[in-house]
Design an enzyme around this catalytic site. Structure first.
Site, PDB file in Angstrom:
ATOM      1  CB  CYS A  19      -0.936  -0.001   1.204  1.00 19.94           C
ATOM      2  SG  CYS A  19      -2.143  -1.332   1.101  1.00 19.94           S
TER       3      CYS A  19
HETATM    4  N1  LIG Z   1      -2.897  -6.130   1.879  1.00 20.19           N
HETATM    5  C1  LIG Z   1      -3.391  -5.062   2.500  1.00 20.19           C
HETATM    6  O1  LIG Z   1      -3.059  -4.805   3.638  1.00 20.19           O
HETATM    7  C2  LIG Z   1      -4.396  -4.148   1.819  1.00 20.19           C
HETATM    8  C3  LIG Z   1      -5.099  -3.244   2.593  1.00 20.19           C
HETATM    9  C4  LIG Z   1      -6.033  -2.421   2.001  1.00 20.19           C
HETATM   10  C5  LIG Z   1      -6.225  -2.501   0.616  1.00 20.19           C
HETATM   11  N2  LIG Z   1      -5.503  -3.376  -0.135  1.00 20.19           N
HETATM   12  C6  LIG Z   1      -5.781  -3.416  -1.572  1.00 20.19           C
HETATM   13  O2  LIG Z   1      -6.588  -4.553  -1.844  1.00 20.19           O
HETATM   14  C7  LIG Z   1      -6.268  -5.100  -3.126  1.00 20.19           C
HETATM   15  C8  LIG Z   1      -5.869  -6.556  -2.976  1.00 20.19           C
HETATM   16  O3  LIG Z   1      -4.683  -6.615  -2.204  1.00 20.19           O
HETATM   17  P1  LIG Z   1      -4.224  -7.927  -1.440  1.00 20.19           P
HETATM   18  O4  LIG Z   1      -3.195  -7.494  -0.476  1.00 20.19           O
HETATM   19  O5  LIG Z   1      -5.383  -8.699  -0.962  1.00 20.19           O
HETATM   20  O6  LIG Z   1      -3.522  -8.728  -2.649  1.00 20.19           O
HETATM   21  P2  LIG Z   1      -2.971 -10.222  -2.600  1.00 20.19           P
HETATM   22  O7  LIG Z   1      -1.853 -10.281  -3.578  1.00 20.19           O
HETATM   23  O8  LIG Z   1      -2.750 -10.668  -1.205  1.00 20.19           O
HETATM   24  O9  LIG Z   1      -4.167 -11.088  -3.167  1.00 20.19           O
HETATM   25  C9  LIG Z   1      -4.673 -10.936  -4.419  1.00 20.19           C
HETATM   26  C10 LIG Z   1      -5.205 -12.285  -4.886  1.00 20.19           C
HETATM   27  O10 LIG Z   1      -5.875 -12.056  -6.114  1.00 20.19           O
HETATM   28  C11 LIG Z   1      -5.600 -13.132  -6.985  1.00 20.19           C
HETATM   29  N3  LIG Z   1      -5.858 -12.657  -8.326  1.00 20.19           N
HETATM   30  C12 LIG Z   1      -5.146 -11.803  -9.075  1.00 20.19           C
HETATM   31  N4  LIG Z   1      -5.783 -11.566 -10.229  1.00 20.19           N
HETATM   32  C13 LIG Z   1      -6.914 -12.283 -10.217  1.00 20.19           C
HETATM   33  C14 LIG Z   1      -7.978 -12.447 -11.114  1.00 20.19           C
HETATM   34  N5  LIG Z   1      -8.015 -11.810 -12.270  1.00 20.19           N
HETATM   35  N6  LIG Z   1      -8.977 -13.292 -10.778  1.00 20.19           N
HETATM   36  C15 LIG Z   1      -8.947 -13.947  -9.613  1.00 20.19           C
HETATM   37  N7  LIG Z   1      -7.973 -13.816  -8.696  1.00 20.19           N
HETATM   38  C16 LIG Z   1      -6.973 -12.982  -8.999  1.00 20.19           C
HETATM   39  C17 LIG Z   1      -4.157 -13.515  -6.683  1.00 20.19           C
HETATM   40  O11 LIG Z   1      -3.905 -14.849  -7.073  1.00 20.19           O
HETATM   41  C18 LIG Z   1      -4.120 -13.315  -5.159  1.00 20.19           C
HETATM   42  O12 LIG Z   1      -4.427 -14.511  -4.467  1.00 20.19           O
HETATM   43  C19 LIG Z   1      -5.191  -4.199  -3.691  1.00 20.19           C
HETATM   44  O13 LIG Z   1      -5.774  -3.199  -4.462  1.00 20.19           O
HETATM   45  C20 LIG Z   1      -4.561  -3.596  -2.447  1.00 20.19           C
HETATM   46  O14 LIG Z   1      -3.969  -2.339  -2.706  1.00 20.19           O
HETATM   47  C21 LIG Z   1      -4.618  -4.216   0.430  1.00 20.19           C
END
Ligand SMILES: NC(=O)c1ccc[n+]([C@@H]2O[C@H](COP(=O)([O-])OP(=O)(O)OC[C@H]3O[C@@H](n4cnc5c(N)ncnc54)[C@H](O)[C@@H]3O)[C@@H](O)[C@H]2O)c1
Length: 401
Positions: free
Chosen positions: A257
């Site tokens: 982030c």
């Molecule tokens: N990790 C955090 O602390 C956090 C906090 C707030 C917001 N976010 C936001 O949330 C979003 C997700 O982040 P995250 O940390 O969960 O990511 P992550 O990498 O942990 O998980 C994403 C998942 O999505 C899957 N994926 C990717 N493309 C895909 C598709 N087309 N179809 C199905 N699955 C798919 C991947 O295999 C993975 O398992 C991002 O925009 C991030 O900025 C993250």
């Protein structure tokens, strides 16, 4: 009510487990390994207990899948996929596009689409809606809303239930349905007047952190040059009961982030002819901290790290998680190696990273603490090398910022 969450990572799995108390949840992810592990009840995300996952599966309220057709009877689809930067450090919406494709190709009745992935203002209206419509096989009027995620993996005091959640729909119906959905498992919902405000608020929250971290990182360098303790000075400033918020210095910022989201804001600002000077500069200061740390270590060690064995302690981007995305440890290691040091790292929470395994916490010439997990013993860190440089301020008796 059937809910699909696209993306079963930090955000998607966390939401899935909360939502599955009330709704039948399908966790859609295109990573077969992740899906297989989840269906066996094994969580890969800190803060999501495998026992709870097993409970939801047993109750018939959760299953993971890679098959698009398993999402086709959903009433609500939540998008929780990565939003990284491209090689040129521009917003990369390709994962969101692919999620929209799944919705378009497999859902042929009107549903509520909620985006939880972080992106710039206008993404819901100008990217997600048109993309879903482009991929849909027939013309369907879905409802669209945004509710940016605020989860902080590894944190126990704030969770989905007690963290206020911002939301807004493209229409009032979409807002009302979104409120119904989240109100089942979130106590405090904050509706804003447009999706763009919700998208911008999320980016501003993380930009606020990024800029303040850069400021304290710069201040650490000033304090050192003045021969005063940065930590004592910050503690002193923090006695003011108003108008001050304490941030602590580090070897740089990591995670998905803080190093990424402000660049989404900067990119959209510049596209609209507005300045993003602070954001761009903060990014540079935070990235440069790794070089500053390595230069301080070299200066303390005769100005030369050639041939020295250096152990980097903690390569995760923050304590008590295995997440190494954008970790400052990567740049620290790069700078150490460019100065000729023989670098290994110790991090039992991460275990394996970039084809290397966690080394023993002992026997180095120099140890540099980048991330201090609670499980790592302070005394063992101090005994691991005759010279220990701590960038976290948590290892008493070590050299530090
Ligand atoms: N990790 C955090 O602390 C956090 C906090 C707030 C917001 N976010 C936001 O949330 C979003 C997700 O982040 P995250 O940390 O969960 O990511 P992550 O990498 O942990 O998980 C994403 C998942 O999505 C899957 N994926 C990717 N493309 C895909 C598709 N087309 N179809 C199905 N699955 C798919 C991947 O295999 C993975 O398992 C991002 O925009 C991030 O900025 C993250």
């Amino acid at each position: 009510m059937k809910v699909t969450i696209i993306g079963q990572g930090y955000v998607g799995l966390t939401i899935s487990i909360f939502a599955a108390q009330f709704f039948e949840v399908v966790g859609f992810d295109n990573n077969e390994g992740v899906v297989d592990r989840l269906n066996h009840g094994n969580s890969h995300i800190e803060g999501v207990e495998s026992d709870l996952l097993k409970k939801r599966i047993k109750a018939g309220m959760y299953r993971a899948t890679t098959r698009g057709k398993d999402v086709s009877n959903s009433d609500i689809v939540v998008i929780a996929v990565p939003t990284p930067l491209t090689k040129n450090r521009q917003p990369d919406l390709s994962f969101i596009d692919s999620a929209c494709k799944t919705i378009g190709q497999y859902i042929s009745h009107p549903i509520l689409v909620i985006n939880e992935s972080t992106s710039f203002p206008g993404t819901l209206r100008n990217f997600i809606k048109p993309a879903v419509e482009k991929y849909s096989l027939t013309k369907i009027e879905h409802m669209y809303a945004i509710s940016p995620e605020r989860v902080d993996p590894g944190r126990s005091d704030y969770n989905q239930k007690n963290t206020p959640r911002i939301f807004s729909g493209l229409t009032s119906d979409a807002s009302a349905k979104t409120k119904d959905f989240y109100s089942k498992f979130c106590d405090n919902l904050v509706e804003v007047s447009s999706p763009e405000v919700a998208e911008a608020a999320k980016l501003f929250e993380n930009t606020f952190r990024q800029v303040n971290i850069a400021l304290v990182n710069e201040f650490a360098q000033i304090a050192h040059s003045l021969g005063i303790s940065v930590y004592e000075t910050l503690d002193a400033a923090n006695t003011k009961p108003y108008g001050f918020m304490k941030f602590t210095p580090s070897a740089g910022v990591g995670g998905h982030c803080i190093p990424v989201d402000p660049t989404y804001l900067a990119a959209v600002a510049e596209e609209h002819g507005a300045p993003a000077t602070f954001i761009r500069r903060a990014n540079e200061v935070n990235l440069d901290m790794s070089k500053y740390v390595v230069n301080r270590i070299a200066a303390d060690n005769g100005g030369n790290l050639k041939g020295k064995s250096v152990l980097v302690v903690g390569v995760a981007y923050k304590p008590n998680v295995a997440d190494v995305r954008e970790t400052a440890a990567e740049l620290v290691i790069e700078h150490l190696r460019s100065q000729g040091a023989a670098v290994s790292w110790h991090d039992d929470v991460v275990g394996n990273w970039k084809g290397e395994s966690s080394a023993l916490l002992q026997g180095a010439d120099i140890a540099v603490v980048v991330t201090k997990h609670d499980s790592v013993d302070e005394k063992k860190i101090l005994a691991s090398a005759p010279y220990v440089f701590d960038t976290t301020g948590k290892v008493k008796g070590a050299k530090g910022l």
